[in-house]
Design a protein around this motif. Structure first.
Motif, short mmCIF file in Angstrom:
data_model
loop_
_atom_site.label_atom_id
_atom_site.label_comp_id
_atom_site.label_asym_id
_atom_site.label_seq_id
_atom_site.Cartn_x
_atom_site.Cartn_y
_atom_site.Cartn_z
N LYS A 96 -6.89 7.60 -3.38
CA LYS A 96 -8.30 6.76 -3.46
C LYS A 96 -8.08 5.55 -3.63
O LYS A 96 -8.67 4.53 -3.30
CB LYS A 96 -8.82 7.60 -4.88
CG LYS A 96 -9.63 8.77 -4.47
CD LYS A 96 -10.49 9.17 -5.53
CE LYS A 96 -10.91 10.78 -5.57
NZ LYS A 96 -11.64 11.35 -6.58
N TRP A 107 -5.00 -9.33 3.91
CA TRP A 107 -3.92 -8.36 4.17
C TRP A 107 -2.84 -9.35 4.79
O TRP A 107 -3.03 -10.13 5.61
CB TRP A 107 -4.30 -7.36 5.17
CG TRP A 107 -5.16 -6.19 4.69
CD1 TRP A 107 -6.22 -6.13 4.21
CD2 TRP A 107 -4.40 -5.10 3.82
NE1 TRP A 107 -6.44 -4.92 3.69
CE2 TRP A 107 -5.34 -4.15 3.60
CE3 TRP A 107 -2.98 -4.65 4.03
CZ2 TRP A 107 -5.21 -3.00 2.84
CZ3 TRP A 107 -2.61 -3.47 3.49
CH2 TRP A 107 -3.72 -2.78 2.75
N THR A 120 -5.30 3.73 -2.66
CA THR A 120 -5.10 3.33 -1.14
C THR A 120 -6.36 2.99 -0.24
O THR A 120 -6.38 1.91 0.53
CB THR A 120 -3.92 4.15 -0.70
OG1 THR A 120 -2.97 3.95 -1.27
CG2 THR A 120 -3.48 3.67 0.72
N TRP A 121 -7.22 3.83 -0.19
CA TRP A 121 -8.30 3.81 0.70
C TRP A 121 -9.16 2.72 -0.07
O TRP A 121 -9.71 1.96 0.95
CB TRP A 121 -9.15 5.03 0.32
CG TRP A 121 -10.58 5.20 1.20
CD1 TRP A 121 -11.60 5.10 0.96
CD2 TRP A 121 -10.38 5.26 2.88
NE1 TRP A 121 -12.44 5.02 1.89
CE2 TRP A 121 -11.87 4.93 3.11
CE3 TRP A 121 -9.46 5.20 3.80
CZ2 TRP A 121 -12.23 5.05 4.25
CZ3 TRP A 121 -9.87 5.23 5.07
CH2 TRP A 121 -11.34 5.16 5.19
N ALA A 122 -9.25 2.45 -1.29
CA ALA A 122 -10.14 1.43 -1.84
C ALA A 122 -9.59 0.02 -1.20
O ALA A 122 -10.14 -1.01 -0.98
CB ALA A 122 -10.03 1.30 -3.52
N LEU A 148 -7.51 -0.49 1.42
CA LEU A 148 -7.86 -0.63 2.93
C LEU A 148 -9.47 -0.95 3.10
O LEU A 148 -9.66 -1.44 4.34
CB LEU A 148 -7.57 0.85 3.59
CG LEU A 148 -5.92 1.00 3.53
CD1 LEU A 148 -5.94 2.63 4.09
CD2 LEU A 148 -5.40 0.23 4.47
N THR A 149 -10.45 -0.67 2.47
CA THR A 149 -11.86 -0.63 2.75
C THR A 149 -12.23 -2.00 1.72
O THR A 149 -13.39 -2.23 2.08
CB THR A 149 -12.45 0.29 2.44
OG1 THR A 149 -12.44 1.12 1.13
CG2 THR A 149 -11.97 1.59 3.53
N MET A 150 -11.50 -2.58 0.93
CA MET A 150 -12.01 -3.87 0.38
C MET A 150 -12.52 -4.97 1.54
O MET A 150 -11.85 -5.10 2.52
CB MET A 150 -11.01 -4.34 -0.60
CG MET A 150 -10.62 -3.41 -1.68
SD MET A 150 -11.95 -3.46 -2.63
CE MET A 150 -12.09 -4.99 -3.65
N PRO A 151 -13.72 -5.47 1.23
CA PRO A 151 -14.07 -6.57 1.84
C PRO A 151 -12.91 -7.65 2.38
O PRO A 151 -12.24 -8.00 1.18
CB PRO A 151 -15.37 -7.04 1.53
CG PRO A 151 -15.86 -6.18 0.51
CD PRO A 151 -14.72 -5.41 0.17
N LYS A 152 -12.79 -8.46 3.43
CA LYS A 152 -11.92 -9.40 3.61
C LYS A 152 -12.12 -10.69 2.62
O LYS A 152 -11.05 -11.39 2.45
CB LYS A 152 -11.78 -9.88 5.20
CG LYS A 152 -12.95 -10.32 5.73
CD LYS A 152 -12.72 -10.65 6.89
CE LYS A 152 -14.08 -11.23 7.55
NZ LYS A 152 -13.85 -11.42 9.11
N ARG A 176 0.76 -1.09 0.07
CA ARG A 176 0.13 -0.02 0.04
C ARG A 176 0.78 1.21 0.07
O ARG A 176 0.41 2.07 -0.48
CB ARG A 176 -0.89 -0.05 1.23
CG ARG A 176 -0.40 0.30 2.59
CD ARG A 176 -1.50 0.18 3.51
NE ARG A 176 -0.95 0.32 5.20
CZ ARG A 176 -1.08 1.46 5.52
NH1 ARG A 176 -1.53 2.52 5.21
NH2 ARG A 176 -0.28 1.20 6.75
#
Length: 95
Positions: free
Chosen positions: A34, A49, A36-38, A40-44, A18
């Motif tokens: 944007k 990660w 990076t935020w996408a 970080l917020t993607m469903p697991k 990231r």
């Protein structure tokens, strides 16, 4: 984000960092943030990660990408990821 991850996977890079996406000099800063935020917020279920900075697409994420963009076949990821992340070139591959 799934397109970037699929292109990376296609090139043999299974994890993205990231920090590399966030501090990319070829993209406008707002696009880097944007993306990076996408990530970080993607469903697991779609993105896994590995530690604080590295992430990869899951099989469910790959299936979603193929279903969403494939229209009955496996789609070819765009080459936008080549500018966003450092991917190996053709010289990386050994025949």
């Amino acid at each position: 984000m799934l397109d970037l991850l699929m292109r990376a996977r296609q090139k043999g890079v299974h994890r993205l960092n990231r920090m590399e996406v966030l501090h990319n000099a070829t993209l406008p800063q707002n696009a880097s943030v944007k993306l990076t935020w996408a990530a970080l917020t993607m469903p697991k279920e779609l993105v896994t990660w590995h530690g604080q900075h590295d992430f990869s697409i899951t099989e469910a994420g790959a299936q979603l990408y193929n279903t969403r963009f494939g229209h009955g076949s496996n789609p070819t990821p765009t080459k936008v990821a080549d500018a966003v992340i450092c991917l190996p070139g053709p010289e990386h591959y050994v025949n």
